[in-house]
Design a protein around this motif. Structure first.
Motif, PDB file in Angstrom:
ATOM      1  N   SER A  51       6.405  -7.186  -4.043  1.00 14.26           N
ATOM      2  CA  SER A  51       5.456  -6.787  -5.109  1.00 14.26           C
ATOM      3  C   SER A  51       6.151  -6.784  -6.474  1.00 14.26           C
ATOM      4  O   SER A  51       5.748  -6.030  -7.364  1.00 14.26           O
ATOM      5  CB  SER A  51       4.872  -5.411  -4.801  1.00 14.26           C
ATOM      6  N   ARG A  52       7.154  -7.637  -6.646  1.00 12.82           N
ATOM      7  CA  ARG A  52       7.968  -7.578  -7.874  1.00 12.82           C
ATOM      8  C   ARG A  52       7.172  -7.835  -9.160  1.00 12.82           C
ATOM      9  O   ARG A  52       7.604  -7.440 -10.229  1.00 12.82           O
ATOM     10  CB  ARG A  52       9.171  -8.540  -7.778  1.00 12.82           C
ATOM     11  N   PHE A  53       5.991  -8.495  -9.039  1.00 11.44           N
ATOM     12  CA  PHE A  53       5.172  -8.771 -10.241  1.00 11.44           C
ATOM     13  C   PHE A  53       3.981  -7.809 -10.341  1.00 11.44           C
ATOM     14  O   PHE A  53       3.031  -8.050 -11.080  1.00 11.44           O
ATOM     15  CB  PHE A  53       4.695 -10.232 -10.209  1.00 11.44           C
ATOM     16  N   VAL A  54       4.049  -6.699  -9.606  1.00 14.52           N
ATOM     17  CA  VAL A  54       2.917  -5.767  -9.529  1.00 14.52           C
ATOM     18  C   VAL A  54       3.324  -4.443 -10.142  1.00 14.52           C
ATOM     19  O   VAL A  54       4.245  -3.777  -9.659  1.00 14.52           O
ATOM     20  CB  VAL A  54       2.523  -5.545  -8.047  1.00 14.52           C
ATOM     21  N   THR A  55       2.650  -4.055 -11.218  1.00 14.40           N
ATOM     22  CA  THR A  55       2.902  -2.719 -11.776  1.00 14.40           C
ATOM     23  C   THR A  55       1.671  -2.225 -12.533  1.00 14.40           C
ATOM     24  O   THR A  55       0.853  -3.029 -13.003  1.00 14.40           O
ATOM     25  CB  THR A  55       4.164  -2.699 -12.664  1.00 14.40           C
ATOM     26  N   GLY A  56       1.511  -0.911 -12.581  1.00 13.70           N
ATOM     27  CA  GLY A  56       0.378  -0.315 -13.283  1.00 13.70           C
ATOM     28  C   GLY A  56      -0.946  -0.552 -12.579  1.00 13.70           C
ATOM     29  O   GLY A  56      -2.008  -0.386 -13.183  1.00 13.70           O
ATOM     30  N   ALA A  57      -0.894  -0.925 -11.318  1.00 13.61           N
ATOM     31  CA  ALA A  57      -2.114  -1.326 -10.609  1.00 13.61           C
ATOM     32  C   ALA A  57      -2.601  -0.234  -9.652  1.00 13.61           C
ATOM     33  O   ALA A  57      -1.848   0.655  -9.269  1.00 13.61           O
ATOM     34  CB  ALA A  57      -1.854  -2.619  -9.840  1.00 13.61           C
ATOM     35  N   GLU A  58      -3.878  -0.345  -9.278  1.00  9.87           N
ATOM     36  CA  GLU A  58      -4.509   0.633  -8.380  1.00  9.87           C
ATOM     37  C   GLU A  58      -4.766  -0.046  -7.050  1.00  9.87           C
ATOM     38  O   GLU A  58      -5.476  -1.051  -7.003  1.00  9.87           O
ATOM     39  CB  GLU A  58      -5.862   1.061  -8.953  1.00  9.87           C
ATOM     40  N   PHE A  59      -4.231   0.496  -6.003  1.00 12.03           N
ATOM     41  CA  PHE A  59      -4.420  -0.100  -4.678  1.00 12.03           C
ATOM     42  C   PHE A  59      -5.385   0.750  -3.865  1.00 12.03           C
ATOM     43  O   PHE A  59      -5.041   1.833  -3.403  1.00 12.03           O
ATOM     44  CB  PHE A  59      -3.066  -0.278  -3.980  1.00 12.03           C
ATOM     45  N   ILE A  60      -6.591   0.225  -3.696  1.00 15.93           N
ATOM     46  CA  ILE A  60      -7.644   0.959  -2.987  1.00 15.93           C
ATOM     47  C   ILE A  60      -7.568   0.619  -1.503  1.00 15.93           C
ATOM     48  O   ILE A  60      -7.512  -0.548  -1.136  1.00 15.93           O
ATOM     49  CB  ILE A  60      -9.029   0.575  -3.544  1.00 15.93           C
ATOM     50  N   ILE A  61      -7.536   1.645  -0.673  1.00 15.25           N
ATOM     51  CA  ILE A  61      -7.519   1.437   0.777  1.00 15.25           C
ATOM     52  C   ILE A  61      -8.558   2.402   1.356  1.00 15.25           C
ATOM     53  O   ILE A  61      -8.256   3.547   1.663  1.00 15.25           O
ATOM     54  CB  ILE A  61      -6.085   1.598   1.353  1.00 15.25           C
ATOM     55  N   ASP A  62      -9.819   1.915   1.412  1.00 14.33           N
ATOM     56  CA  ASP A  62     -10.931   2.832   1.654  1.00 14.33           C
ATOM     57  C   ASP A  62     -12.007   2.292   2.577  1.00 14.33           C
ATOM     58  O   ASP A  62     -13.138   2.809   2.578  1.00 14.33           O
ATOM     59  CB  ASP A  62     -11.542   3.261   0.308  1.00 14.33           C
ATOM     60  N   GLY A  63     -11.705   1.250   3.322  1.00 15.25           N
ATOM     61  CA  GLY A  63     -12.706   0.715   4.252  1.00 15.25           C
ATOM     62  C   GLY A  63     -13.974   0.240   3.557  1.00 15.25           C
ATOM     63  O   GLY A  63     -15.033   0.142   4.182  1.00 15.25           O
ATOM     64  N   GLY A  64     -13.881  -0.017   2.252  1.00 12.94           N
ATOM     65  CA  GLY A  64     -15.038  -0.536   1.518  1.00 12.94           C
ATOM     66  C   GLY A  64     -15.866   0.542   0.828  1.00 12.94           C
ATOM     67  O   GLY A  64     -16.873   0.243   0.178  1.00 12.94           O
ATOM     68  N   LEU A  65     -15.430   1.816   0.928  1.00 13.91           N
ATOM     69  CA  LEU A  65     -16.223   2.941   0.379  1.00 13.91           C
ATOM     70  C   LEU A  65     -16.643   2.741  -1.072  1.00 13.91           C
ATOM     71  O   LEU A  65     -17.806   2.965  -1.426  1.00 13.91           O
ATOM     72  CB  LEU A  65     -15.412   4.242   0.505  1.00 13.91           C
ATOM     73  N   THR A  66     -15.698   2.304  -1.918  1.00 12.15           N
ATOM     74  CA  THR A  66     -16.015   2.205  -3.355  1.00 12.15           C
ATOM     75  C   THR A  66     -16.537   0.813  -3.740  1.00 12.15           C
ATOM     76  O   THR A  66     -16.711   0.530  -4.918  1.00 12.15           O
ATOM     77  CB  THR A  66     -14.769   2.556  -4.217  1.00 12.15           C
ATOM     78  N   ALA A  67     -16.788  -0.043  -2.737  1.00 11.03           N
ATOM     79  CA  ALA A  67     -17.320  -1.370  -3.060  1.00 11.03           C
ATOM     80  C   ALA A  67     -18.812  -1.298  -3.383  1.00 11.03           C
ATOM     81  O   ALA A  67     -19.373  -2.214  -3.971  1.00 11.03           O
ATOM     82  CB  ALA A  67     -17.101  -2.316  -1.883  1.00 11.03           C
TER      83      ALA A  67
END
Ligand SMILES: NC(=O)c1ccc[n+]([C@@H]2O[C@H](COP(=O)([O-])OP(=O)(O)OC[C@H]3O[C@@H](n4cnc5c(N)ncnc54)[C@H](O)[C@@H]3O)[C@@H](O)[C@H]2O)c1
Length: 240
Positions: free
Chosen positions: A223-239
């Protein structure tokens, strides 16, 4: 098996479901997991995340033993139910002090060790750091705070050489004591569990191990190019 080879990772709330799963996953991937939790729990370090002196002591110890830190996972947290009318100021302060102050203090005091060789911070927020719930006034505020705290730290860390990355993880309800305790406090626990499950498009709660896998990715060089990001792991709840 060596995605985190020789990486030294400090984990708060490591006696809990997510922190424990992260420690296990870090070791499985060849890293060194330094675990911490409050005094009543079992871990390498006694560390109340809301106590600045505890942080100073724990970080000094890590510096003495390892001289650097490659990763920090802020997994300590408290859940709470309550709306704006029935949440008193003491309850509000408690949740904010552990969930938000604790994450701030961790990032702040681990930073000097993280920037020695470059590193990655993973902050546990929640889907409730993205969307509101009428009965989560303090928890919403604390986890929403973690979301933007993360972005500010990411922007600062990106200007350094070596760089420090910082990302937030946003799980929905997970199997484990935190949600069990929350459900027990509702008026109709069986109905509440069924309703919460129905709200998740993939039809089940998540697991701490699934969140830990996401943390491994964010701690690793993948993930070396990934920062300031939000990783959602919610089974689709917020979709929706
Ligand atoms: N479980 C869920 O459904 C869920 C969902 C979304 C986000 N989260 C977040 O993920 C993180 C981990 O949750 P979990 O499911 O492992 O909960 P958990 O209750 O299993 O573990 C939390 C751990 O934090 C520790 N802790 C509490 N106060 C502390 C303090 N002042 N200092 C240090 N440690 C402290 C507890 O002793 C416990 O070991 C939390 O930040 C939580 O808000 C959890």
């Amino acid at each position: 098996m060596d995605r985190l080879k020789n990486k030294i990772v400090l984990i708060t709330g490591a006696a809990g479901a997510v922190g424990g799963a992260v420690a296990q996953a870090v070791r499985k991937q060849g890293g060194v997991a330094i675990t911490s939790d409050v005094a009543s729990q079992k871990a390498d370090h006694i560390l109340d995340v809301a106590s600045e002196s505890d942080w100073l002591r724990a970080i000094a110890d890590v510096a003495r033993k390892h001289d650097r830190l490659d990763g920090l996972v802020n997994a300590a947290g408290l859940a709470s139910l309550g709306n704006i009318e029935d949440t008193d100021f003491a309850a509000w302060r408690k949740i904010l002090s552990v969930n938000l102050d604790g994450t701030f203090l961790g990032c702040k005091h681990a930073f000097a060790l993280l920037k020695r060789k470059g590193g990655a911070i993973v902050n546990l927020s929640s889907v409730l750091g993205l969307v509101g719930g009428q009965n989560f006034v303090a928890y919403n505020a604390s986890k929403g705070g973690v979301r933007l705290l993360t972005k500010s730290i990411a922007l600062h860390g990106a200007r350094l050489d070596p760089q420090v990355r910082c990302n937030s993880v946003h799980p929905a309800f997970l199997e484990g004591p935190m949600v069990d305790d929350m459900i027990k406090k509702t008026e109709h626990p069986d109905g509440a569990r069924a309703r919460l499950t129905r709200d998740i498009p993939l039809g089940r709660f998540g697991t701490a191990a699934e969140v830990a896998e996401m943390c491994v990715y964010l701690l690793s060089d993948e993930s070396r190019f990934v920062t300031g990001a939000e990783f959602i792991i919610d089974g689709g709840l917020t979709a929706r």
